[in-house]
Write an enzyme that holds these catalytic residues in place. Structure first.
Site, short mmCIF file in Angstrom:
data_model
loop_
_atom_site.label_atom_id
_atom_site.label_comp_id
_atom_site.label_asym_id
_atom_site.label_seq_id
_atom_site.Cartn_x
_atom_site.Cartn_y
_atom_site.Cartn_z
N ASN A 12 8.76 49.51 14.54
CA ASN A 12 7.43 49.10 14.08
C ASN A 12 7.19 49.78 12.74
O ASN A 12 7.00 50.99 12.70
CB ASN A 12 6.37 49.54 15.13
CG ASN A 12 4.96 49.29 14.65
OD1 ASN A 12 4.74 48.63 13.63
ND2 ASN A 12 3.99 49.84 15.37
N TRP A 13 7.24 48.99 11.70
CA TRP A 13 7.14 49.58 10.35
C TRP A 13 5.69 49.90 9.97
O TRP A 13 5.45 50.49 8.94
CB TRP A 13 7.79 48.65 9.33
CG TRP A 13 9.29 48.78 9.31
CD1 TRP A 13 10.06 49.42 10.24
CD2 TRP A 13 10.20 48.30 8.31
NE1 TRP A 13 11.38 49.35 9.88
CE2 TRP A 13 11.50 48.67 8.71
CE3 TRP A 13 10.04 47.58 7.12
CZ2 TRP A 13 12.63 48.36 7.95
CZ3 TRP A 13 11.17 47.26 6.37
CH2 TRP A 13 12.44 47.65 6.78
N LYS A 14 4.73 49.46 10.75
CA LYS A 14 3.31 49.71 10.45
C LYS A 14 3.03 49.29 9.00
O LYS A 14 3.58 48.30 8.54
CB LYS A 14 2.96 51.16 10.75
CG LYS A 14 3.39 51.56 12.18
CD LYS A 14 2.86 52.87 12.65
CE LYS A 14 3.35 53.14 14.07
NZ LYS A 14 2.84 54.38 14.63
N HIS A 99 -1.44 47.35 20.03
CA HIS A 99 -1.00 48.70 19.63
C HIS A 99 -2.22 49.63 19.58
O HIS A 99 -3.32 49.21 19.21
CB HIS A 99 -0.32 48.64 18.26
CG HIS A 99 0.38 49.90 17.92
ND1 HIS A 99 -0.28 51.02 17.46
CD2 HIS A 99 1.69 50.26 18.02
CE1 HIS A 99 0.59 52.00 17.29
NE2 HIS A 99 1.80 51.56 17.61
N GLU A 101 -3.14 51.76 17.54
CA GLU A 101 -3.80 51.84 16.23
C GLU A 101 -4.74 50.65 16.02
O GLU A 101 -5.76 50.77 15.35
CB GLU A 101 -2.74 51.95 15.12
CG GLU A 101 -2.10 53.33 15.17
CD GLU A 101 -0.65 53.40 14.69
OE1 GLU A 101 -0.19 52.45 14.02
OE2 GLU A 101 0.02 54.40 15.01
N GLU A 172 3.10 53.44 25.27
CA GLU A 172 3.02 54.34 24.13
C GLU A 172 1.86 55.31 24.35
O GLU A 172 0.71 54.98 24.03
CB GLU A 172 2.79 53.56 22.84
CG GLU A 172 3.92 52.63 22.47
CD GLU A 172 3.98 52.40 20.96
OE1 GLU A 172 5.07 52.60 20.40
OE2 GLU A 172 2.96 52.06 20.35
N GLY A 178 3.41 59.42 16.38
CA GLY A 178 3.37 60.03 15.06
C GLY A 178 3.08 61.53 15.08
O GLY A 178 2.79 62.12 14.04
N SER A 218 7.11 58.96 18.99
CA SER A 218 8.00 59.99 18.43
C SER A 218 9.44 59.89 18.95
O SER A 218 10.11 60.90 19.13
CB SER A 218 7.43 61.40 18.67
OG SER A 218 6.19 61.54 18.02
N GLY A 239 8.46 54.04 15.69
CA GLY A 239 7.68 53.98 14.46
C GLY A 239 8.45 54.60 13.31
O GLY A 239 9.38 54.00 12.76
N GLY A 240 8.10 55.84 12.97
CA GLY A 240 8.65 56.51 11.78
C GLY A 240 10.16 56.41 11.64
O GLY A 240 10.67 56.10 10.54
#
Ligand code: 13P
Length: 257
Positions: A12-14, A99, A101, A172, A178, A218, A239-240
């Site tokens: 997920n590149w956000k 998600h 966010e 999640e 994150g 994470s 994610g990251g």
């Protein structure tokens, strides 16, 4: 016991990278993943909408491409929104839904997520429905209640009309996103087993056996193997670490042993 479910690793590149930067990351990543692995694992990237056309040629035939959200509406006067049909027209095969966010910053409810899942199903796209508790919920011991209501409100009335190609569930925990804090494999597997049991009760034993439940929060190249080794963890939503070609490749590699 190893499950028969084929592993699924999604990045997920956000809201990260510009299209050209993203294309360069994909250009490094795809050849590393492709050598033999694509036969045993499904993988893909949930991209910013602006990147879909630039990355299509890089991913096509090797990895899945998806959106990070889609509209609950079919079409019309909804400024800024992207419909499931638009995602399909860009050759996406899935979209994230719900998600944390989006729940936090865009007040998205589980009921709205259910409508988004309907729109995706109508287009033949796979919905990756995200659930998870906050740190406060976990500390209060409330997590199973919160997750059950997220499942019930979005899926309760429609899970019978979905199959394992059309629905993936991603657990999640909000406190692990994150933050560098990861759920332990035991914590993750406990929630995954609970989610699978919910699917048995509401969608039937066959769907529960086939549906893939991903862990996100994470995940990195060092902790992926232990998490993916859990009996009810069928993949990861990353994610990251999915923005780094080498790290994401290593996570994909860990899912096939
Ligand atoms: P991180 O892997 O950066 O914690 O993000 C997880 C996530 O939100 C994936 O959807």
């Amino acid at each position: 016991m190893m499950s028969e479910r084929r592993p699924l690793i999604l990045g997920n590149w956000k809201m990260n990278t510009l299209p050209e930067e993203g294309r360069l990351v994909a250009r490094q990543m795809v050849p590393m993943i492709r050598d033999g692995l694509h036969l045993r694992v499904d993988w893909g990237l949930a991209l910013p909408f602006t990147h879909l056309s630039a990355l299509r040629a890089e991913l096509e035939g090797w990895g899945m491409m998806g959106g990070q959200d889609c509209s609950a509406h079919l079409q019309g006067a909804y400024t800024g929104e992207i419909s499931a049909a638009m995602l399909a027209a860009m050759h996406c095969t899935f979209s994230l839904v719900g998600h944390s966010e989006r729940r936090t910053h865009h007040q998205e409810t589980s009921a709205t997520c259910g409508l988004k899942i309907d729109r995706l199903r109508d287009q033949g796209l796979m919905a990756v429905y995200c659930v998870g508790e906050t740190l406060e919920d976990r500390q209060r011991g409330n997590f199973s209640k919160i997750i059950t209501s997220q499942l019930m409100d979005a899926l309760g009335s429609r899970i019978q009309s979905l199959d394992s190609n059309g629905l993936v569930i991603a657990y999640e925990p909000v406190w692990a996103i994150g933050t560098g804090l990861t759920a332990s494999p035991e914590q993750a597997n406990e929630v995954h087993a609970m989610i699978r049991y919910w699917v048995v009760q509401h969608g039937g034993a066959m769907l529960a056996e086939q549906i893939r439940i991903l862990y996100g929060g994470s995940v990195n190249a060092s902790n992926a193997k232990d998490l993916l080794g859990c009996s009810d963890v069928d993949g990861a939503l990353v994610g990251g670490a999915s923005l780094k070609a080498r790290d994401f490749t290593d996570i994909v590699l860990s899912s096939v042993g």
